[in-house]
Design a protein around this motif. Structure first.
Motif, PDB file in Angstrom:
ATOM      1  N   ALA A  92       2.480  -8.941  -5.264  1.00 15.03           N
ATOM      2  CA  ALA A  92       1.522  -9.756  -4.716  1.00 15.03           C
ATOM      3  C   ALA A  92       1.928 -10.785  -3.838  1.00 15.03           C
ATOM      4  O   ALA A  92       3.301 -10.865  -3.757  1.00 15.03           O
ATOM      5  CB  ALA A  92       0.630 -10.135  -5.850  1.00 15.03           C
ATOM      6  N   VAL A  93       1.067 -11.329  -3.064  1.00  8.37           N
ATOM      7  CA  VAL A  93       1.161 -12.613  -2.422  1.00  8.37           C
ATOM      8  C   VAL A  93       0.694 -13.854  -3.242  1.00  8.37           C
ATOM      9  O   VAL A  93      -0.370 -13.569  -4.073  1.00  8.37           O
ATOM     10  CB  VAL A  93       0.343 -12.700  -1.398  1.00  8.37           C
ATOM     11  CG1 VAL A  93       0.314 -14.102  -0.442  1.00  8.37           C
ATOM     12  CG2 VAL A  93       0.637 -11.694  -0.019  1.00  8.37           C
ATOM     13  N   TYR A  94       1.665 -14.562  -3.575  1.00  7.12           N
ATOM     14  CA  TYR A  94       1.453 -15.915  -4.563  1.00  7.12           C
ATOM     15  C   TYR A  94       0.890 -16.990  -3.680  1.00  7.12           C
ATOM     16  O   TYR A  94       1.601 -17.277  -2.714  1.00  7.12           O
ATOM     17  CB  TYR A  94       2.408 -16.103  -5.327  1.00  7.12           C
ATOM     18  CG  TYR A  94       2.801 -14.910  -6.303  1.00  7.12           C
ATOM     19  CD1 TYR A  94       3.106 -13.567  -6.001  1.00  7.12           C
ATOM     20  CD2 TYR A  94       2.327 -15.134  -7.776  1.00  7.12           C
ATOM     21  CE1 TYR A  94       3.375 -12.714  -6.903  1.00  7.12           C
ATOM     22  CE2 TYR A  94       2.754 -14.482  -8.590  1.00  7.12           C
ATOM     23  CZ  TYR A  94       2.998 -13.022  -8.334  1.00  7.12           C
ATOM     24  OH  TYR A  94       3.126 -11.902  -9.461  1.00  7.12           O
ATOM     25  N   THR A 116       3.190 -16.705  -0.421  1.00  5.93           N
ATOM     26  CA  THR A 116       4.662 -16.209  -0.476  1.00  5.93           C
ATOM     27  C   THR A 116       4.476 -14.684  -1.122  1.00  5.93           C
ATOM     28  O   THR A 116       3.835 -14.518  -2.174  1.00  5.93           O
ATOM     29  CB  THR A 116       5.700 -17.004  -0.902  1.00  5.93           C
ATOM     30  OG1 THR A 116       6.970 -16.482  -0.490  1.00  5.93           O
ATOM     31  CG2 THR A 116       5.617 -17.319  -2.418  1.00  5.93           C
ATOM     32  N   LEU A 117       5.191 -13.840  -0.264  1.00  6.05           N
ATOM     33  CA  LEU A 117       4.995 -12.402  -0.872  1.00  6.05           C
ATOM     34  C   LEU A 117       6.182 -12.044  -1.894  1.00  6.05           C
ATOM     35  O   LEU A 117       7.310 -12.201  -1.356  1.00  6.05           O
ATOM     36  CB  LEU A 117       5.108 -11.450   0.098  1.00  6.05           C
ATOM     37  CG  LEU A 117       5.054  -9.752  -0.093  1.00  6.05           C
ATOM     38  CD1 LEU A 117       3.927  -9.447  -0.881  1.00  6.05           C
ATOM     39  CD2 LEU A 117       5.309  -8.883   1.092  1.00  6.05           C
ATOM     40  N   VAL A 118       6.031 -11.557  -2.985  1.00  4.42           N
ATOM     41  CA  VAL A 118       6.726 -11.036  -4.076  1.00  4.42           C
ATOM     42  C   VAL A 118       6.585  -9.333  -4.240  1.00  4.42           C
ATOM     43  O   VAL A 118       5.567  -9.130  -4.298  1.00  4.42           O
ATOM     44  CB  VAL A 118       6.482 -11.881  -5.208  1.00  4.42           C
ATOM     45  CG1 VAL A 118       7.353 -11.166  -6.366  1.00  4.42           C
ATOM     46  CG2 VAL A 118       6.856 -13.165  -5.105  1.00  4.42           C
ATOM     47  N   THR A 119       7.824  -8.753  -3.836  1.00  2.57           N
ATOM     48  CA  THR A 119       7.645  -7.401  -4.052  1.00  2.57           C
ATOM     49  C   THR A 119       8.811  -6.966  -5.138  1.00  2.57           C
ATOM     50  O   THR A 119       9.840  -7.285  -5.209  1.00  2.57           O
ATOM     51  CB  THR A 119       8.155  -6.607  -2.713  1.00  2.57           C
ATOM     52  OG1 THR A 119       7.267  -7.120  -1.770  1.00  2.57           O
ATOM     53  CG2 THR A 119       8.074  -4.987  -2.980  1.00  2.57           C
ATOM     54  N   VAL A 120       8.258  -6.308  -6.109  1.00  2.00           N
ATOM     55  CA  VAL A 120       9.165  -5.945  -7.356  1.00  2.00           C
ATOM     56  C   VAL A 120       9.257  -4.263  -7.332  1.00  2.00           C
ATOM     57  O   VAL A 120       8.079  -3.458  -7.425  1.00  2.00           O
ATOM     58  CB  VAL A 120       8.384  -6.336  -8.728  1.00  2.00           C
ATOM     59  CG1 VAL A 120       9.091  -5.793  -9.924  1.00  2.00           C
ATOM     60  CG2 VAL A 120       7.985  -7.616  -8.802  1.00  2.00           C
ATOM     61  N   SER A 121      10.426  -3.742  -6.738  1.00  2.00           N
ATOM     62  CA  SER A 121      10.686  -2.520  -6.702  1.00  2.00           C
ATOM     63  C   SER A 121      12.198  -2.162  -6.543  1.00  2.00           C
ATOM     64  O   SER A 121      12.845  -3.082  -6.379  1.00  2.00           O
ATOM     65  CB  SER A 121      10.075  -1.884  -5.330  1.00  2.00           C
ATOM     66  OG  SER A 121      10.549  -0.747  -4.900  1.00  2.00           O
ATOM     67  N   SER A 122      12.492  -0.842  -7.142  1.00  2.00           N
ATOM     68  CA  SER A 122      13.650  -0.645  -7.133  1.00  2.00           C
ATOM     69  C   SER A 122      14.229   0.168  -6.000  1.00  2.00           C
ATOM     70  O   SER A 122      15.365   0.311  -5.727  1.00  2.00           O
ATOM     71  CB  SER A 122      13.803   0.226  -8.594  1.00  2.00           C
ATOM     72  OG  SER A 122      13.034   1.621  -8.231  1.00  2.00           O
TER      73      SER A 122
END
Lengths: 122, 108
Positions: A92-94, A116-122
């Motif tokens: 998400a953007v936080y 600020t963008l957080v991307t959770v990915s492998s």
């Protein structure tokens, strides 16, 4: 200029950790409660966490409780969000957002950062 | 947890028309704790209304809020081109905040 500026976002693997920061400028942030709000891509707003001006009161959304920790350093006019055990659904953007006032009726957000963008990915 | 349901999901209107956006709560909300925000895509949300009916600083008087209990309304009296955006209601409950899912106001 009165503003909030977030930093610390990025790409992280599932299960990883990330620390976000929010810098306040142009006002005395130490007298206001502060919040983190997030927005997944193409979705609506979701409140994440709140911290009072003196850090004595802290709330979390159920979706992040036990994984995220909010903190602040009033001497540095800064707000942090430590995010552990990250999941894909945390992508998400936080945004950091300032509480309207310290009164009981001031429970709205009258100043927001750009996020600020957080991307959770492998 | 109080759930806020906004309607309609999308509202198609023309500049100059009146827009009426609804926010319904699953249980009674104190008017003091009901706020409305506007979000233009790619930007941060902006506070429009707090305390259900008080305009935030710098918000034009074509924006107004009303309601109490479980039913709240945001009205834009005469739409300007810059008003086409997504609108969210928000409430404060016991130790938490919730947002509605949003109403997209689009140009017809």
């Amino acid at each position: 200029e009165v503003q909030l500026v977030e930093s610390g976002g990025g790409l992280v693997q599932p299960g990883g950790s990330l620390r976000l920061s929010c810098a306040a400028a142009g006002f005395t942030s130490s007298i206001y409660g502060m919040n983190w709000v997030r927005q997944a891509p193409g979705k609506g707003l979701e409140w994440v966490s709140y911290i009072s001006s003196s850090s004595t009161t802290i709330y979390y959304a159920d979706s992040v409780k036990g994984r995220f920790t909010i903190s602040r350093d009033n001497a540095k006019n800064s707000l942090d969000l430590q995010m552990n055990s990250l999941r894909a659904e945390d992508t998400a953007v936080y945004f950091c957002a300032k509480r309207g006032s310290s009164s009981s009726t001031g429970r709205y957000f009258d100043l927001w950062g750009r996020g600020t963008l957080v991307t959770v990915s492998s | 947890e109080i759930v806020l349901t906004q309607s309609p999901g999308t509202l198609s209107l023309s500049p100059g028309e009146r827009a009426t956006l609804s926010c319904r709560a699953s249980q009674s909300v104190s008017s003091s704790y009901l706020a409305w925000y506007q979000q233009i895509p790619g930007q941060a949300p902006r506070l429009l209304i707090y305390g259900a009916s008080s305009r935030a600083t710098g918000i034009p008087d074509r924006f107004s809020g009303s309601g109490s209990g479980t039913d709240f309304t945001l009205t834009i009296s005469r739409l300007e081109p810059e008003d086409f955006a997504v609108y969210y209601c928000q409430q404060y409950g016991t130790s938490s905040y919730t947002f509605g899912q949003g109403t997209k106001l689009e140009i017809k």
